[in-house]
Write an enzyme that holds these catalytic residues in place. Structure first.
Site, PDB file in Angstrom:
ATOM      1  N   SER A  35       4.809  -5.078   4.293  1.00 47.19           N
ATOM      2  CA  SER A  35       3.640  -5.818   4.794  1.00 47.19           C
ATOM      3  C   SER A  35       4.055  -7.257   5.079  1.00 47.19           C
ATOM      4  O   SER A  35       5.037  -7.760   4.512  1.00 47.19           O
ATOM      5  CB  SER A  35       2.541  -5.843   3.724  1.00 47.19           C
ATOM      6  OG  SER A  35       1.480  -6.699   4.103  1.00 47.19           O
ATOM      7  N   TYR A  81      -0.844  -7.942  -5.024  1.00 49.76           N
ATOM      8  CA  TYR A  81      -0.512  -7.127  -3.842  1.00 49.76           C
ATOM      9  C   TYR A  81       0.703  -7.730  -3.140  1.00 49.76           C
ATOM     10  O   TYR A  81       1.643  -7.012  -2.786  1.00 49.76           O
ATOM     11  CB  TYR A  81      -1.710  -7.045  -2.886  1.00 49.76           C
ATOM     12  CG  TYR A  81      -1.383  -6.245  -1.631  1.00 49.76           C
ATOM     13  CD1 TYR A  81      -1.157  -4.879  -1.707  1.00 49.76           C
ATOM     14  CD2 TYR A  81      -1.275  -6.870  -0.382  1.00 49.76           C
ATOM     15  CE1 TYR A  81      -0.837  -4.144  -0.565  1.00 49.76           C
ATOM     16  CE2 TYR A  81      -0.965  -6.147   0.752  1.00 49.76           C
ATOM     17  CZ  TYR A  81      -0.741  -4.775   0.668  1.00 49.76           C
ATOM     18  OH  TYR A  81      -0.415  -4.059   1.798  1.00 49.76           O
TER      19      TYR A  81
END
Ligand code: NDP
Ligand code: 8X3
Length: 255
Positions: free
Chosen positions: A141, A154
């Site tokens: 990501s 995250y």
């Protein structure tokens, strides 16, 4: 084409789009996820549309024993055709200041995004080695490149994926195994519904006022990376919505 791609998290979003993209180009598939009815429906849909075979494996990537049992159950004729692992299963749970974080949310993210990716990779890499070549595509990501407010755990889990992509590349280069890290920015999938625990308004607000990526954008990118000539590896791909300059800098139109 006799290549088979094993895709984790194929019941939604990027994984499901990758299943369509690879099958439409003649790849056989092993699709995985926890929601068995979605896997069964996807298998039927793909096999009715394309001349490929699809094996479904229903498991939770967080459970190492279940991962091993599922991977061991792959028939030997299919094993010998597995050339691509797409480590895609993952999630964010919650978003907020680190001192207000919920321990169970942290554990879900670390157990899925980091430990789950490791368990699946350890189980599948022997197949790639036996087959003499192969590729691992890790869906990381932009959160694995840059940290943004409230993204703490995250972001940490995706920084770990980025590091593991680099580590795998080093450890597997002598086996001819390519490792590609794909780092997308904001994409409209079930990701935000999961992150905000079913709060549809919160999820929608992530994508309001600009054109986010869609799952097909990531699937096409993964397919491109998987179809370079043998001497070429795309190591690291950052793919963003045009309106997103960095995780926290979005150019939104007036609503
Ligand atoms: P979705 O929520 O649409 O899909 C997530 C997939 O992961 C589902 O198929 C889900 O299947 C699977 N999954 C989640 N937890 C587990 C588990 N414990 N065991 C097995 N499978 C699991 O999200 P996306 O498609 O957007 O996300 C895919 C990946 O892309 C994730 O790693 C995410 O972090 C990453 N990403 C997403 C971005 C975005 O903006 N959407 C941007 C950058 C990266 P099931 O529930 O059936 O188990
Ligand atoms: C998902 C993209 O920016 O919401 O990995 O973290 S972001």
């Amino acid at each position: 084409m006799n290549s088979t791609a094993l895709i984790t998290g194929a019941t939604a979003g990027f994984g499901e789009a990758c299943a369509h993209e690879f099958a439409s180009n003649g790849w056989n598939l092993i699709i995985t996820g926890r929601r068995e009815e979605r896997l069964t429906a996807l298998k039927s849909e793909i096999e009715s549309k394309f001349d490929v075979s699809v094996l479904t494996l229903c498991f939770d990537v967080r459970d190492n024993d279940t991962v091993n049992k599922a991977i061991d159950s792959i028939p030997s004729d299919v094993r010998s055709q597995v050339h691509l692992l797409i480590n895609n299963a993952g999630l964010a749970v919650g978003k907020g200041p680190i001192d207000e974080g919920i321990i169970d949310d942290w554990e879900r993210m670390i157990d899925t995004n980091v430990k789950g990716l490791l368990y699946v990779s350890k189980a599948v890499i022997p197949m790639l080695k036996e087959n003499g070549s192969g590729q691992i595509i890790n869906i990381a990501s932009i959160a694995g490149k840059q940290v943004y407010p409230g993204g703490n755990v995250y972001c940490a889990s995706k920084h770990a994926v980025d590091a593991l992509s680099q580590a795998m590349r080093i450890d597997l280069v002598s086996h001819g195994i390519k490792v590609t890290n794909i780092a997308p920015g904001a994409a409209e999938t079930e990701f935000s519904i999961v992150r905000f625990k079913g709060d549809q308004n919160a999820a929608d607000s992530v994508y309001n006022g600009y054109q986010p990526l869609v799952a097909k954008d990531i699937a096409e990118t993964a397919y491109f990376a998987a179809t370079r000539p043998p001497h070429v590896t795309l190591n690291d791909i950052v793919i963003m919505p045009t309106a997103q300059a960095s995780p926290a800098v979005l150019y939104k139109s007036e609503v």
